[in-house]
Enzyme design. Structure first.
Site, PDB file in Angstrom:
ATOM      1  N   LEU A  91       0.838  -1.207   0.000  1.00 21.47           N
ATOM      2  CA  LEU A  91       0.000   0.000   0.000  1.00 21.47           C
ATOM      3  C   LEU A  91       0.872   1.257   0.000  1.00 21.47           C
ATOM      4  O   LEU A  91       2.061   1.206   0.322  1.00 21.47           O
ATOM      5  CB  LEU A  91      -0.904  -0.044   1.237  1.00 21.47           C
ATOM      6  CG  LEU A  91      -1.888  -1.223   1.227  1.00 21.47           C
ATOM      7  CD1 LEU A  91      -2.421  -1.525   2.618  1.00 21.47           C
ATOM      8  CD2 LEU A  91      -3.035  -0.949   0.250  1.00 21.47           C
ATOM      9  N   PRO A  92       0.267   2.415  -0.335  1.00 17.40           N
ATOM     10  CA  PRO A  92       1.095   3.623  -0.498  1.00 17.40           C
ATOM     11  C   PRO A  92       1.844   4.052   0.768  1.00 17.40           C
ATOM     12  O   PRO A  92       3.015   4.411   0.685  1.00 17.40           O
ATOM     13  CB  PRO A  92       0.077   4.693  -0.911  1.00 17.40           C
ATOM     14  CG  PRO A  92      -1.067   3.935  -1.505  1.00 17.40           C
ATOM     15  CD  PRO A  92      -1.118   2.632  -0.767  1.00 17.40           C
ATOM     16  N   THR A 116       6.322   0.517   2.116  1.00 17.15           N
ATOM     17  CA  THR A 116       7.342   1.309   2.811  1.00 17.15           C
ATOM     18  C   THR A 116       6.613   2.271   3.740  1.00 17.15           C
ATOM     19  O   THR A 116       5.902   3.171   3.264  1.00 17.15           O
ATOM     20  CB  THR A 116       8.188   2.112   1.817  1.00 17.15           C
ATOM     21  OG1 THR A 116       8.793   1.201   0.898  1.00 17.15           O
ATOM     22  CG2 THR A 116       9.275   2.900   2.530  1.00 17.15           C
ATOM     23  N   LYS A 119      15.301  -0.417   5.512  1.00 13.53           N
ATOM     24  CA  LYS A 119      14.860   0.221   4.261  1.00 13.53           C
ATOM     25  C   LYS A 119      15.107   1.734   4.311  1.00 13.53           C
ATOM     26  O   LYS A 119      15.581   2.338   3.347  1.00 13.53           O
ATOM     27  CB  LYS A 119      13.368  -0.086   4.076  1.00 13.53           C
ATOM     28  CG  LYS A 119      12.651   0.712   3.019  1.00 13.53           C
ATOM     29  CD  LYS A 119      12.884   0.180   1.634  1.00 13.53           C
ATOM     30  CE  LYS A 119      12.185   1.067   0.616  1.00 13.53           C
ATOM     31  NZ  LYS A 119      12.575   0.782  -0.745  1.00 13.53           N
ATOM     32  N   LYS A 156       9.417  10.847  -0.408  1.00 11.46           N
ATOM     33  CA  LYS A 156       8.681  10.142   0.663  1.00 11.46           C
ATOM     34  C   LYS A 156       9.665   9.403   1.575  1.00 11.46           C
ATOM     35  O   LYS A 156       9.595   9.504   2.804  1.00 11.46           O
ATOM     36  CB  LYS A 156       7.701   9.137   0.035  1.00 11.46           C
ATOM     37  CG  LYS A 156       7.039   8.220   1.051  1.00 11.46           C
ATOM     38  CD  LYS A 156       6.353   7.006   0.417  1.00 11.46           C
ATOM     39  CE  LYS A 156       6.024   5.977   1.494  1.00 11.46           C
ATOM     40  NZ  LYS A 156       5.509   4.717   0.995  1.00 11.46           N
TER      41      LYS A 156
END
Ligand code: NAD
Length: 295
Positions: free
Chosen positions: A65-66, A96, A171, A246
Site C-alpha cells: 500500500l502507499p 514502505t 529500508k 517520501k
C-alpha cells in the site's frame, strides 16, 4: 500451495501478486481500483470484492500500500483485515512505512492474537515484475521462517533484520544512502564535465577508483555510460522523485525519533523537495543530474 490474500495491486503489487500466482499459490486479490483486480485475474489470481472476502480463508495476508495510514486502515478499520481474517493468518506488510507505524501495527495485531511482519522491499517495478526484489524483514524469527517461501516467490534476497520495525529501519537507512549517493554521483559527473571530461571518460576512471558506487555503475545519472539507466530515457522512472522524497521524509522522522544526526540526509530531502516543487515529481530521481547541469 498456500492460500494468500493480496491487498494493494498498484505498480509494485501487481507484479508481486502475479508472481505468487505463477508459483502455484491460490491468491485472492483486492484493490480499491477494480481495473487492477481485473489485471490480477488475468495474471492468475482470484478476484475479491472486499477485504473481508479477500482474507476469509487466508494463511498469509500480503499488503503493498502507499503509506502507513493505508496499512493501519486496511488492518484495523471495521471492514479491515483483522475484523475478518482468521488469527492463524500471518500478516506480511511489504509497503514502505515509518518504523514507528510498523512497530505499532505489529503490536496492535499481536494484542489481537495476530502475527505480523514488516517486509519492505528494495528494487523497483521491474524487480517486482521479474520476482527479483530484496526483502528486509522485521518480526519474530519463527514468523520470518514461515514467510520465507512466500517472499522467495517474489524476490531473490530475503533478509531477517531483527524484531518488528527493523525491516523498515533497514529500508529507511538504505534509501537515505541511495538519495545521498545519487546526488553525490551527479555532482561528480557535473564537475568532471565542467572541468573538461566527458561522462564516459569519467565513468571509466571513477568506476574503477574510490568513487565507485551503485548509483554510478548500475544507475548512472549521466546519459551514456550505463545504457539501461533512466538518464538515457529522458529520466523516465525507474524510481520517481516523489518516491525518493517520501523515503527521505521517513528517514528524517526516524532520525529525529532516534536522535541520529543525518546532515546529508536532510540536505538530500531539501533538494528532492525542490525538484518536486519544480514539477519533477514523476521523473526518475536521477534527474537531479540534469538540474545540476542546467544551473
Ligand atoms: P501504487 O500507488 O502504485 O499502489 C498502491 C495500491 O494500493 C493502489 O493500487 C491503490 O489503489 C491501493 N490501495 C490504496 N488504499 C487501499 C485500500 N484501502 N484498500 C485496497 N487497496 C488500496 O504504489 P506502488 O508504487 O505500488 O508502491 C507501493 C509501496 O511500495 C509504497 O509503500 C512504496 O513506497 C513502496 N515501494 C515502491 C517502489 C516503486 O518503485 N514504485 C519501490 C520500492 C518500494
Amino acid at each position: 500451495m498456500s492460500n494468500i490474500a493480496f491487498i494493494g495491486l498498484g505498480n509494485m503489487g501487481s507484479g508481486m501478486c502475479a508472481n505468487l500466482a505463477k508459483a502455484g499459490h491460490q491468491v485472492h486479490a483486492f484493490d480499491l481500483n477494480t481495473k487492477s483486480i481485473e489485471n490480477a485475474v488475468h495474471a492468475g489470481a482470484l478476484a475479491a470484492t472486499s477485504i473481508a472476502e479477500c482474507v476469509r480463508d487466508a494463511e498469509f495476508v500480503v499488503t503493498m500500500l502507499p503509506a502507513g495510514k493505508h496499512v493501519h486502515a486496511v488492518y484495523f478499520d471495521d471492514d479491515g483485515v483483522l475484523a475478518h481474517a482468521n488469527n492463524s493468518a500471518l500478516l506480511i506488510d511489504c509497503s514502505t512505512i515509518a518504523v514507528d507505524e510498523a512497530r505499532s501495527a505489529a503490536a496492535q495485531a499481536q494484542q489481537r492474537q495476530f502475527k505480523a511482519l514488516d517486509a519492505p522491499v528494495s528494487g523497483g517495478v521491474a524487480a517486482a515484475n521479474a520476482g527479483t526484489l530484496t526483502f528486509m524483514v522485521g518480526g519474530e524469527q519463527s514468523n520470518f521462517q514461515q514467510a520465507t517461501p512466500i517472499l522467495q516467490a517474489m524476490g531473490k534476497n530475503v533478509f531477517h533484520a531483527g524484531p518488528s520495525g527493523n525491516g523498515q529501519a533497514a529500508k529507511t537507512a538504505n534509501n537515505m544512502l541511495l538519495g545521498i549517493s545519487m546526488i553525490a554521483t551527479s555532482e561528480a559527473f557535473n564537475l568532471a564535465e565542467k572541468l573538461g571530461l566527458d561522462a564516459q571518460t569519467f565513468f571509466d576512471i571513477s568506476s574503477k577508483a574510490s568513487g565507485q558506487c551503485w548509483s554510478m555503475t548500475s544507475y548512472c545519472p549521466a546519459p551514456g555510460p550505463v545504457p539501461a539507466s533512466p538518464a538515457n530515457k529522458d529520466y523516465e522512472p525507474g524510481f520517481a522523485v516523489a518516491m525518493m522524497l517520501k523515503d527521505l521524509r521517513l528517514a528524517r522522522d526516524a532520525a529525529e525519533g532516534a536522535k541520529a544526526l543525518i546532515p546529508f540526509g536532510e540536505q538530500a530531502e531539501r533538494l528532492y523537495a525542490q525538484l518536486d516543487e519544480q514539477g519533477f515529481a514523476a521523473k526518475d530521481f536521477s534527474v537531479v543530474m540534469r538540474q545540476l547541469q542546467e544551473n
